[in-house]
Design an enzyme around this catalytic site. Sequence first.
Site, mmCIF file in Angstrom:
data_model
loop_
_atom_site.group_PDB
_atom_site.id
_atom_site.type_symbol
_atom_site.label_atom_id
_atom_site.label_comp_id
_atom_site.label_asym_id
_atom_site.label_seq_id
_atom_site.Cartn_x
_atom_site.Cartn_y
_atom_site.Cartn_z
ATOM 1 N N ARG A 1 -6.665 -2.262 2.551
ATOM 2 C CA ARG A 1 -6.039 -0.819 2.746
ATOM 3 C C ARG A 1 -5.789 -0.464 4.106
ATOM 4 O O ARG A 1 -6.922 -0.759 4.708
ATOM 5 C CB ARG A 1 -6.569 0.421 1.916
ATOM 6 C CG ARG A 1 -6.177 1.597 2.161
ATOM 7 C CD ARG A 1 -7.153 2.777 1.976
ATOM 8 N NE ARG A 1 -7.434 2.638 0.481
ATOM 9 C CZ ARG A 1 -8.551 3.235 0.193
ATOM 10 N NH1 ARG A 1 -9.787 3.636 0.998
ATOM 11 N NH2 ARG A 1 -8.952 3.435 -1.305
ATOM 12 N N ASP B 1 -14.560 1.313 1.087
ATOM 13 C CA ASP B 1 -14.069 2.409 2.032
ATOM 14 C C ASP B 1 -14.413 1.942 3.575
ATOM 15 O O ASP B 1 -15.720 1.638 3.514
ATOM 16 C CB ASP B 1 -14.138 3.784 1.727
ATOM 17 C CG ASP B 1 -13.324 4.409 0.447
ATOM 18 O OD1 ASP B 1 -12.279 3.877 0.237
ATOM 19 O OD2 ASP B 1 -13.676 5.319 0.218
HETATM 20 C C1 LIG Z 1 -5.467 6.577 -0.240
HETATM 21 C C2 LIG Z 1 -6.142 6.685 1.144
HETATM 22 C C3 LIG Z 1 -7.465 6.368 1.301
HETATM 23 C C4 LIG Z 1 -8.050 6.696 2.667
HETATM 24 N N1 LIG Z 1 -9.191 5.925 2.912
HETATM 25 C C5 LIG Z 1 -9.575 6.186 4.116
HETATM 26 C C6 LIG Z 1 -10.843 5.141 4.448
HETATM 27 O O1 LIG Z 1 -11.345 4.440 3.843
HETATM 28 N N2 LIG Z 1 -11.297 5.445 5.801
HETATM 29 C C7 LIG Z 1 -10.663 6.455 6.569
HETATM 30 O O2 LIG Z 1 -11.102 6.487 7.912
HETATM 31 N N3 LIG Z 1 -9.693 6.991 6.237
HETATM 32 C C8 LIG Z 1 -9.222 7.079 5.169
HETATM 33 N N4 LIG Z 1 -7.992 7.901 4.704
HETATM 34 C C9 LIG Z 1 -7.456 8.647 5.660
HETATM 35 C C10 LIG Z 1 -6.590 8.167 6.558
HETATM 36 O O3 LIG Z 1 -7.401 7.632 7.614
HETATM 37 C C11 LIG Z 1 -6.009 9.755 7.298
HETATM 38 O O4 LIG Z 1 -6.766 10.367 7.873
HETATM 39 C C12 LIG Z 1 -5.029 10.511 6.345
HETATM 40 O O5 LIG Z 1 -4.479 9.762 5.527
HETATM 41 C C13 LIG Z 1 -4.006 11.101 7.112
HETATM 42 O O6 LIG Z 1 -3.156 10.010 7.888
HETATM 43 P P1 LIG Z 1 -1.566 9.897 7.328
HETATM 44 O O7 LIG Z 1 -1.323 8.447 7.471
HETATM 45 O O8 LIG Z 1 -1.323 10.631 6.166
HETATM 46 O O9 LIG Z 1 -0.754 10.629 8.642
HETATM 47 P P2 LIG Z 1 -0.588 12.084 9.191
HETATM 48 O O10 LIG Z 1 0.022 12.034 10.417
HETATM 49 O O11 LIG Z 1 -2.096 12.530 9.370
HETATM 50 O O12 LIG Z 1 -0.167 12.918 8.154
HETATM 51 C C14 LIG Z 1 1.262 12.765 7.909
HETATM 52 C C15 LIG Z 1 1.608 13.966 6.879
HETATM 53 O O13 LIG Z 1 0.908 14.143 5.755
HETATM 54 C C16 LIG Z 1 0.351 15.645 5.762
HETATM 55 N N5 LIG Z 1 -0.989 15.308 5.424
HETATM 56 C C17 LIG Z 1 -1.959 14.298 5.767
HETATM 57 N N6 LIG Z 1 -3.265 14.509 5.186
HETATM 58 C C18 LIG Z 1 -3.055 15.901 4.649
HETATM 59 C C19 LIG Z 1 -4.096 16.569 3.804
HETATM 60 N N7 LIG Z 1 -5.317 16.196 3.581
HETATM 61 N N8 LIG Z 1 -3.739 17.295 3.348
HETATM 62 C C20 LIG Z 1 -2.282 18.039 3.464
HETATM 63 N N9 LIG Z 1 -1.465 17.280 4.123
HETATM 64 C C21 LIG Z 1 -1.888 16.198 4.499
HETATM 65 C C22 LIG Z 1 0.215 15.881 7.163
HETATM 66 O O14 LIG Z 1 0.423 17.304 7.404
HETATM 67 C C23 LIG Z 1 1.694 15.392 7.544
HETATM 68 O O15 LIG Z 1 2.817 16.108 7.411
HETATM 69 C C24 LIG Z 1 -7.476 7.244 3.404
HETATM 70 C C25 LIG Z 1 -6.118 8.081 3.288
HETATM 71 C C26 LIG Z 1 -5.418 7.645 1.937
HETATM 72 C C27 LIG Z 1 -4.012 8.310 1.725
#
Ligand SMILES: Cc1cc2nc3c(=O)[nH]c(=O)nc-3n(C[C@H](O)[C@H](O)[C@H](O)COP(=O)(O)OP(=O)(O)OC[C@H]3O[C@@H](n4cnc5c(N)ncnc54)[C@H](O)[C@@H]3O)c2cc1C
Length: 300
Positions: free
Chosen positions: A177, A125
């Site tokens: 990723r 990560d």
């Molecule tokens: C499999 C995976 C691994 C990840 N690994 C890392 C990592 O190693 N380092 C790092 O910095 N970040 C990591 N992240 C987090 C990532 O960087 C984002 O902060 C997070 O995924 C939200 O971004 P989004 O692309 O979904 O877009 P957004 O624009 O934030 O969200 C898109 C939609 O999804 C919904 N949504 C998003 N998150 C949530 C939530 N938690 N609960 C409910 N609804 C939600 C929002 O409300 C919106 O409607 C990871 C995310 C995923 C999915």
Amino acid sequence: MNILNKLIVWTIPLVPKTIVHKVASRYIAGETLDDAIQVIKSLNAEGCCATMDVLGEFIKRKEEAEPAVEEYLRALDRIEQEKLDANISVKLTMLGLKLDFDFCLENVRNMVQRAKNLNNFVRIDMEDSPVTTDTLKTFSTLRKEFDNVGFVIQAYMRRSLTDIQLEMKKHKHINVRVCKGIYIEPREVAYKDMAIINSNYNLLVAELLKNGHYVGVATHDEKLVWATFKLIHDLKLPKDKLEFQMLLGVDEQLRRIIIKEGYKVRVYVPYGRQWYAYSTRRLKENPQIAQHVIKRFLGF
Ligand SMILES: Cc1cc2nc3c(=O)[nH]c(=O)nc-3n(C[C@H](O)[C@H](O)[C@H](O)COP(=O)(O)OP(=O)(O)OC[C@H]3O[C@@H](n4cnc5c(N)ncnc54)[C@H](O)[C@@H]3O)c2cc1C
């Protein structure tokens, strides 16, 4: 984020842990390995694969790394015994990255070696910007020895395009990723404008795919999912050149839609006793859910 949402996010630390636990439990498989295994079994039955995350970050003493390494090794063995479709995701600060680089490297090496023996994979990560360089260095060192290790790149980081270009130069094949990034970073190091972050996201995915590397498209943002579908179409690539990745408990409908389109979906399954930091970070990210927590706290 508007003022109300900011206020909600600031209030979260005041809410009792039991209430946070109740609402956040949909994002966490449970406290034990058995809990995580049960969740992964049902995800596999739904047609998703998984990646397991033992909750915990930033240790202060080296001895604290040992239980984490042991837990991950146990998780890899259980995945094998139960014939599950799952790998592991690890945070390096939990393995001592901020204490001693070589100590941490050795801890991850043990995991990657065990995963290699079991024909499995370790995802490193990405955490906040003070550890980006050392995280990439750890990946790069291990990638020279093993082919079953990958890293994460964050679209909000200004350096990310250069970072993947460097890694693509160093290694014939990488598994990356791509996510937006979750930590609070200063403007000097990270883009703040969501439109730029989204464009950079698509750019990073495109760079990797065009150069023949495997991508984990980690998002719940349907615009980015669509842009990836379009890219695969434009580049005439088979759908197995990438997988989508989503967090446990977030937008299960989108998960099913992506599977129906013929793509692999991997669900991030966190578990462990240190659930509080993870849960509050997810709540801060999503003020609507945080609002719900506060309302329960205030008895509305
Ligand atoms: C499999 C995976 C691994 C990840 N690994 C890392 C990592 O190693 N380092 C790092 O910095 N970040 C990591 N992240 C987090 C990532 O960087 C984002 O902060 C997070 O995924 C939200 O971004 P989004 O692309 O979904 O877009 P957004 O624009 O934030 O969200 C898109 C939609 O999804 C919904 N949504 C998003 N998150 C949530 C939530 N938690 N609960 C409910 N609804 C939600 C929002 O409300 C919106 O409607 C990871 C995310 C995923 C999915």
